[in-house]
Design a protein around this motif. Structure first.
Motif, PDB file in Angstrom:
ATOM      1  N   LYS A 184     -37.867  13.173   4.588  1.00  0.00           N
ATOM      2  CA  LYS A 184     -37.627  12.351   5.782  1.00  0.00           C
ATOM      3  C   LYS A 184     -37.228  13.212   6.977  1.00  0.00           C
ATOM      4  O   LYS A 184     -37.611  12.935   8.095  1.00  0.00           O
ATOM      5  N   TYR A 185     -36.439  14.242   6.715  1.00  0.00           N
ATOM      6  CA  TYR A 185     -35.884  15.020   7.824  1.00  0.00           C
ATOM      7  C   TYR A 185     -36.564  16.371   7.999  1.00  0.00           C
ATOM      8  O   TYR A 185     -35.996  17.299   8.545  1.00  0.00           O
ATOM      9  N   ASP A 208     -34.681  22.438   2.512  1.00  0.00           N
ATOM     10  CA  ASP A 208     -35.784  22.100   3.413  1.00  0.00           C
ATOM     11  C   ASP A 208     -35.696  22.938   4.673  1.00  0.00           C
ATOM     12  O   ASP A 208     -34.645  23.501   4.994  1.00  0.00           O
ATOM     13  N   ARG A 227     -25.242   7.718   9.726  1.00  0.00           N
ATOM     14  CA  ARG A 227     -26.500   8.397  10.000  1.00  0.00           C
ATOM     15  C   ARG A 227     -26.280   9.332  11.180  1.00  0.00           C
ATOM     16  O   ARG A 227     -25.795   8.908  12.208  1.00  0.00           O
ATOM     17  N   SER A 231     -31.136  11.692  13.451  1.00  0.00           N
ATOM     18  CA  SER A 231     -32.020  11.102  12.443  1.00  0.00           C
ATOM     19  C   SER A 231     -32.401   9.671  12.794  1.00  0.00           C
ATOM     20  O   SER A 231     -33.351   9.130  12.269  1.00  0.00           O
ATOM     21  N   THR A 238     -31.146   3.719   5.614  1.00  0.00           N
ATOM     22  CA  THR A 238     -30.041   2.762   5.536  1.00  0.00           C
ATOM     23  C   THR A 238     -28.693   3.455   5.740  1.00  0.00           C
ATOM     24  O   THR A 238     -27.700   2.800   6.019  1.00  0.00           O
ATOM     25  N   GLY A 239     -28.664   4.786   5.588  1.00  0.00           N
ATOM     26  CA  GLY A 239     -27.384   5.487   5.680  1.00  0.00           C
ATOM     27  C   GLY A 239     -26.551   5.315   4.422  1.00  0.00           C
ATOM     28  O   GLY A 239     -25.367   5.608   4.406  1.00  0.00           O
ATOM     29  N   LEU A 242     -26.848   8.931   0.584  1.00  0.00           N
ATOM     30  CA  LEU A 242     -25.923   9.988   0.180  1.00  0.00           C
ATOM     31  C   LEU A 242     -24.598   9.414  -0.353  1.00  0.00           C
ATOM     32  O   LEU A 242     -23.943  10.054  -1.183  1.00  0.00           O
TER      33      LEU A 242
HETATM   34  P1  ADP Z   1     -30.378   7.796   5.510  1.00  0.00           P
HETATM   35  O1  ADP Z   1     -31.275   8.921   5.150  1.00  0.00           O
HETATM   36  O2  ADP Z   1     -30.840   6.487   5.025  1.00  0.00           O
HETATM   37  O3  ADP Z   1     -30.033   7.782   6.975  1.00  0.00           O
HETATM   38  P2  ADP Z   1     -28.390   9.116   3.846  1.00  0.00           P
HETATM   39  O4  ADP Z   1     -27.061   8.607   3.384  1.00  0.00           O
HETATM   40  O5  ADP Z   1     -29.369   9.512   2.814  1.00  0.00           O
HETATM   41  O6  ADP Z   1     -28.964   7.991   4.801  1.00  0.00           O
HETATM   42  O7  ADP Z   1     -28.120  10.348   4.796  1.00  0.00           O
HETATM   43  C1  ADP Z   1     -27.129  10.252   5.812  1.00  0.00           C
HETATM   44  C2  ADP Z   1     -27.502  11.121   7.006  1.00  0.00           C
HETATM   45  O8  ADP Z   1     -27.426  12.507   6.635  1.00  0.00           O
HETATM   46  C3  ADP Z   1     -28.923  10.930   7.482  1.00  0.00           C
HETATM   47  O9  ADP Z   1     -29.027   9.860   8.397  1.00  0.00           O
HETATM   48  C4  ADP Z   1     -29.217  12.263   8.149  1.00  0.00           C
HETATM   49  O10 ADP Z   1     -28.689  12.262   9.450  1.00  0.00           O
HETATM   50  C5  ADP Z   1     -28.420  13.249   7.335  1.00  0.00           C
HETATM   51  N1  ADP Z   1     -29.262  13.957   6.337  1.00  0.00           N
HETATM   52  C6  ADP Z   1     -29.344  13.731   5.010  1.00  0.00           C
HETATM   53  N2  ADP Z   1     -30.187  14.594   4.412  1.00  0.00           N
HETATM   54  C7  ADP Z   1     -30.669  15.392   5.392  1.00  0.00           C
HETATM   55  C8  ADP Z   1     -31.582  16.496   5.415  1.00  0.00           C
HETATM   56  N3  ADP Z   1     -32.198  16.956   4.317  1.00  0.00           N
HETATM   57  N4  ADP Z   1     -31.822  17.087   6.626  1.00  0.00           N
HETATM   58  C9  ADP Z   1     -31.213  16.636   7.754  1.00  0.00           C
HETATM   59  N5  ADP Z   1     -30.341  15.606   7.781  1.00  0.00           N
HETATM   60  C10 ADP Z   1     -30.068  14.989   6.629  1.00  0.00           C
END
Ligand code: ADP
Length: 277
Positions: A184-185, A208, A227, A231, A238-239, A242
């Motif tokens: 995604k990122y 990544d 979030r 992003s 959904t935030g 993680l």
């Molecule tokens: P979501 O991806 O649904 O927004 P997550 O809880 O998975 O929620 O991630 C929280 C936030 O952490 C994301 O919105 C993003 O800003 C950041 N994040 C997570 N993984 C990455 C990544 N691999 N690279 C950059 N930012 C990330």
């Protein structure tokens, strides 16, 4: 005199109890507030897709009744039913929107359910899980995910013959969350999975070459609904991913490390204790 001593001890004990009670009260209050915030955030998140779905259904209804009226008129005059290109396109768009939002809601509800379980002190069923086989299964599933980045599976040999006391479904979900986030990122570049073993622990390393995370935001990424700003424009997440990942890691007595640099990319390392039995 002894009475005075006793009273002194009693006062000390009472004070100690009072400060413990105060601490417990503050903790409960914190938990209660967090719970309320969670419910209100969740309702807000669910309302947004619902509003879109409702709006589109209203639109479809309106178009449908117009078309029906026209069809009746046309039928009465015995001519051919006209084909409304505009209506056709609009209704197609409306249905695509409905479908996307419904999918988003269903992800959200599943995520919320997982966290509600976590809050309710749900105990995962665990058994000895073959990590190598599990990783291969997740790698196969990850191949189907939408992505712009290239997907590279590095050396996984450290996992051969390794078992973890865990819940297979949740462990799959755990690894999947990090790979999906990598995709995604990472608008261009690559996402790589590797494995490592150190002492009594094994690790999945997902790195990544994507957006990376601002150092000020790193401490919050495992919070519910958090979030990072950058992003928001990128994907409709959904935030919660993680936050769920953190819960699964904690349930397995593991830990997670993050190194990241804005504009360069991120590396997440998930450590899990090996089951030697
Ligand atoms: P979501 O991806 O649904 O927004 P997550 O809880 O998975 O929620 O991630 C929280 C936030 O952490 C994301 O919105 C993003 O800003 C950041 N994040 C997570 N993984 C990455 C990544 N691999 N690279 C950059 N930012 C990330």
């Amino acid at each position: 005199p002894p009475v005075k001593d006793e009273i002194g001890t009693l006062v000390d004990t009472l004070n100690l109890m009072l400060s413990r009670l105060e601490k417990a009260y503050n903790e409960l209050d914190e938990a209660y507030k967090a719970q309320r915030r969670f419910v209100s955030d969740a309702s807000h998140e669910l309302r947004t897709p619902l509003t879109t779905i409702r709006g589109n259904i209203d639109l479809l209804e309106k178009m449908w009744s117009q078309t029906k009226n026209q069809a009746q008129l046309v039928e009465a005059s015995n001519s051919i039913i006209p084909f409304h290109q505009d209506h056709f396109l609009l209704s197609q768009e409306a249905m695509t929107d409905i479908s996307a939002e419904a999918k988003r809601m269903s992800t959200l509800v599943n995520d919320l359910l997982a966290l509600a379980r976590a809050d309710a002190g749900y105990v995962m069923e665990k058994e000895a899980v073959d990590v190598y086989a599990l990783t291969e299964a997740v790698v196969r599933r990850a191949q189907l995910l939408p992505r712009q980045a290239s997907w590279e599976v590095g050396d996984l040999s450290a996992l051969e013959g390794i078992f973890v006391q865990g819940n297979e479904d949740y462990l799959q979900q755990l690894l999947f969350i990090f790979i999906e986030n990598g995709f995604k990122y990472t608008p261009e570049g690559s996402v790589t999975l590797k494995a490592e073993r150190k002492d009594d622990f094994m690790a999945w390393i997902i790195s990544d070459t994507g957006l990376g995370i601002n150092p000020e935001q790193v401490p919050h990424i495992f919070d519910r609904f958090y979030r990072a700003d950058e992003s928001r424009g990128v994907t409709a997440g959904t935030g919660l991913g993680l936050a769920i990942a953190k819960w699964i890691i904690d349930e397995h007595q593991g830990s997670v490390e993050v190194t990241t640099e804005e504009g360069k990319g991120s590396t997440f390392t998930i450590w899990l204790p090996i089951d030697f039995n």
